[in-house]
Design a protein around this motif. Sequence first.
Motif, PDB file in Angstrom:
ATOM      1  N   GLN A   1       1.397  10.620  50.519  1.00 26.45           N
ATOM      2  CA  GLN A   1       2.575  11.094  51.241  1.00 26.45           C
ATOM      3  C   GLN A   1       2.244  11.240  52.718  1.00 26.45           C
ATOM      4  O   GLN A   1       1.355  11.997  53.100  1.00 26.45           O
ATOM      5  CB  GLN A   1       3.039  12.442  50.676  1.00 26.45           C
ATOM      6  N   LEU A   2       2.993  10.481  53.540  1.00 27.20           N
ATOM      7  CA  LEU A   2       2.837  10.534  54.990  1.00 27.20           C
ATOM      8  C   LEU A   2       4.199  10.695  55.654  1.00 27.20           C
ATOM      9  O   LEU A   2       4.437  10.186  56.749  1.00 27.20           O
ATOM     10  CB  LEU A   2       2.155   9.248  55.497  1.00 27.20           C
ATOM     11  N   GLU A   3       5.086  11.414  54.999  1.00 23.45           N
ATOM     12  CA  GLU A   3       6.434  11.608  55.531  1.00 23.45           C
ATOM     13  C   GLU A   3       6.379  12.370  56.857  1.00 23.45           C
ATOM     14  O   GLU A   3       5.537  13.241  57.076  1.00 23.45           O
ATOM     15  CB  GLU A   3       7.296  12.382  54.541  1.00 23.45           C
ATOM     16  N   GLY A   4       7.303  12.034  57.755  1.00 21.78           N
ATOM     17  CA  GLY A   4       7.403  12.753  59.010  1.00 21.78           C
ATOM     18  C   GLY A   4       6.351  12.401  60.035  1.00 21.78           C
ATOM     19  O   GLY A   4       6.202  13.099  61.039  1.00 21.78           O
ATOM     20  N   ASN A   5       5.614  11.302  59.814  1.00 26.69           N
ATOM     21  CA  ASN A   5       4.615  10.833  60.778  1.00 26.69           C
ATOM     22  C   ASN A   5       5.104   9.549  61.437  1.00 26.69           C
ATOM     23  O   ASN A   5       5.628   8.656  60.761  1.00 26.69           O
ATOM     24  CB  ASN A   5       3.275  10.565  60.078  1.00 26.69           C
TER      25      ASN A   5
ATOM     26  N   LEU B   1      -2.938  12.539  47.918  1.00 22.52           N
ATOM     27  CA  LEU B   1      -3.109  12.975  49.302  1.00 22.52           C
ATOM     28  C   LEU B   1      -1.752  13.197  49.945  1.00 22.52           C
ATOM     29  O   LEU B   1      -0.889  12.315  49.944  1.00 22.52           O
ATOM     30  CB  LEU B   1      -3.889  11.932  50.098  1.00 22.52           C
ATOM     31  N   ASN B   2      -1.556  14.397  50.499  1.00 23.39           N
ATOM     32  CA  ASN B   2      -0.326  14.734  51.208  1.00 23.39           C
ATOM     33  C   ASN B   2      -0.677  15.105  52.643  1.00 23.39           C
ATOM     34  O   ASN B   2      -1.382  16.084  52.885  1.00 23.39           O
ATOM     35  CB  ASN B   2       0.389  15.898  50.521  1.00 23.39           C
TER      36      ASN B   2
ATOM     37  N   PRO C   1     -17.490  16.350  46.189  1.00 25.34           N
ATOM     38  CA  PRO C   1     -17.639  15.269  45.201  1.00 25.34           C
ATOM     39  C   PRO C   1     -16.561  15.198  44.133  1.00 25.34           C
ATOM     40  O   PRO C   1     -16.364  14.149  43.530  1.00 25.34           O
ATOM     41  CB  PRO C   1     -19.001  15.575  44.569  1.00 25.34           C
ATOM     42  N   ASN C   2     -15.847  16.306  43.893  1.00 17.35           N
ATOM     43  CA  ASN C   2     -14.879  16.332  42.793  1.00 17.35           C
ATOM     44  C   ASN C   2     -13.441  16.567  43.229  1.00 17.35           C
ATOM     45  O   ASN C   2     -12.562  16.746  42.380  1.00 17.35           O
ATOM     46  CB  ASN C   2     -15.282  17.416  41.783  1.00 17.35           C
ATOM     47  N   LEU C   3     -13.184  16.556  44.533  1.00 14.13           N
ATOM     48  CA  LEU C   3     -11.832  16.797  45.017  1.00 14.13           C
ATOM     49  C   LEU C   3     -10.907  15.651  44.612  1.00 14.13           C
ATOM     50  O   LEU C   3     -11.137  14.494  44.970  1.00 14.13           O
ATOM     51  CB  LEU C   3     -11.824  16.955  46.539  1.00 14.13           C
ATOM     52  N   GLU C   4      -9.839  15.986  43.880  1.00 15.09           N
ATOM     53  CA  GLU C   4      -8.896  14.991  43.382  1.00 15.09           C
ATOM     54  C   GLU C   4      -7.535  15.080  44.069  1.00 15.09           C
ATOM     55  O   GLU C   4      -6.871  14.070  44.256  1.00 15.09           O
ATOM     56  CB  GLU C   4      -8.709  15.157  41.869  1.00 15.09           C
ATOM     57  N   ARG C   5      -7.120  16.298  44.433  1.00 15.87           N
ATOM     58  CA  ARG C   5      -5.800  16.490  45.037  1.00 15.87           C
ATOM     59  C   ARG C   5      -5.930  17.319  46.309  1.00 15.87           C
ATOM     60  O   ARG C   5      -6.516  18.389  46.292  1.00 15.87           O
ATOM     61  CB  ARG C   5      -4.852  17.174  44.050  1.00 15.87           C
ATOM     62  N   LEU C   6      -5.360  16.792  47.393  1.00 15.10           N
ATOM     63  CA  LEU C   6      -5.432  17.469  48.687  1.00 15.10           C
ATOM     64  C   LEU C   6      -4.062  17.490  49.342  1.00 15.10           C
ATOM     65  O   LEU C   6      -3.420  16.449  49.502  1.00 15.10           O
ATOM     66  CB  LEU C   6      -6.427  16.762  49.611  1.00 15.10           C
ATOM     67  N   ASN C   7      -3.623  18.691  49.718  1.00 10.49           N
ATOM     68  CA  ASN C   7      -2.398  18.842  50.503  1.00 10.49           C
ATOM     69  C   ASN C   7      -2.792  19.443  51.843  1.00 10.49           C
ATOM     70  O   ASN C   7      -3.157  20.617  51.931  1.00 10.49           O
ATOM     71  CB  ASN C   7      -1.398  19.749  49.785  1.00 10.49           C
ATOM     72  N   ALA C   8      -2.752  18.634  52.892  1.00 10.42           N
ATOM     73  CA  ALA C   8      -3.082  19.082  54.245  1.00 10.42           C
ATOM     74  C   ALA C   8      -1.895  18.852  55.173  1.00 10.42           C
ATOM     75  O   ALA C   8      -2.056  18.761  56.389  1.00 10.42           O
ATOM     76  CB  ALA C   8      -4.324  18.362  54.757  1.00 10.42           C
ATOM     77  N   GLY C   9      -0.716  18.746  54.607  1.00 15.91           N
ATOM     78  CA  GLY C   9       0.477  18.495  55.403  1.00 15.91           C
ATOM     79  C   GLY C   9       0.821  19.635  56.337  1.00 15.91           C
ATOM     80  O   GLY C   9       0.340  20.754  56.191  1.00 15.91           O
TER      81      GLY C   9
END
Length: 376
Positions: A281-285, A257-258, A228-236
């Motif tokens: 960020q969706l670089e390299g896709n 979102l990365n 419920p509180n997730l604000e920043r996610l890096n899953a690159g």
Amino acid sequence: RARLAMTMKQKQKQMRKEVEQTRRFLASKNMDVGNPQVLLMERARYTGILNLKHTNLKSVPPEVKDLKDLKVADFRMNSLASLDEHILEHEALTVLDASHNRVAHLASGSSLPSLKVLCLAFNELKQLPADLPRKAPGVEVLYLSGNYLSSLPETFAELECKDLYVSENSFAAVPPSILEMTQITKLSLSCNRLKFIPPQISALVNLQFLDISFNDISELPKQFGELPNLERLNAGFNPLGPELPACLSTLPKLSELNLDFSNIRNLPLCFGEMAVLSELQLEGNALEHPFDAIYKKSPLLLVDFFNTETETLDLSDCGIEEIPSEIGRLQRLYSLDLSDNDIKVVPQAVGQLYNLITFSLEGNPLEPPFNQVRRQ
């Protein structure tokens, strides 16, 4: 002037007193006056801050144990093999930084009741003592990145830690103890060997920042969208593709979102529900056309394109060759600019935009009869 002169005399008297105390201390330890480590330790007697970073230490000097009211200790960038009782028995210590050493174990039987920040990053730890929560019951920020950890003790969950950094270790799975730490707000698990994220991740209801980049994660569970509180996610740098995980659209507060280099090609319709995104960020896709062109112009335009609440959309000069049929979902759209692209045909989906007032196709190589369309 007399008052100023008196103040200067008092300062000089105090300085002479401190110099004499330092000389007596050095004499009692049979140490050289020019020894920088000794001088830094003596300074810590008055400031409560011990700065021994990059001083070629191979062990914690025994004299550290004699320092009273020590609050901050910095041993970064040395060659320490362990942290012994000389430093681990200071009840007033609140910050301990021993990163970039060779620490392989922590002394047992010690206690740091006031410790709030503990940094043991980039050492040689293979395991943590089970009594760590007893050693440092109040630690709030814990840096363990860059070690050789592959598991954590069950008691680790007893820590009241809020910021936890365990990137660049050897975890093949998210440690179960971490999933019990519901108070965590920041968690970094990047650069490990993770292949999946367990559904129990949803228990981290206070999590605001999560970094799971540079792993081998191929999918995210549905429960991931329940944070419920997730604000920043890096899953690159994970093989999450070919479609962007739909569960991300149910994160109500996600603003950054990365997903760089994640094999993403397709964007689901629910992508438009991520309206609170402020950075994408969706670089390299290898996104399918025309979404690759839209992303190149402005990443957040992709969200607008899929958001059914969008009222104005500027896709001019994007290099678009065709208009996606998904555009027909934007029933609130009243202004659409597709000028200066490479569009030849207008799809029937545009006819579903019943509220469209302003529509521009100027500067496109339209084929008949579409080349008769003009800006209204």
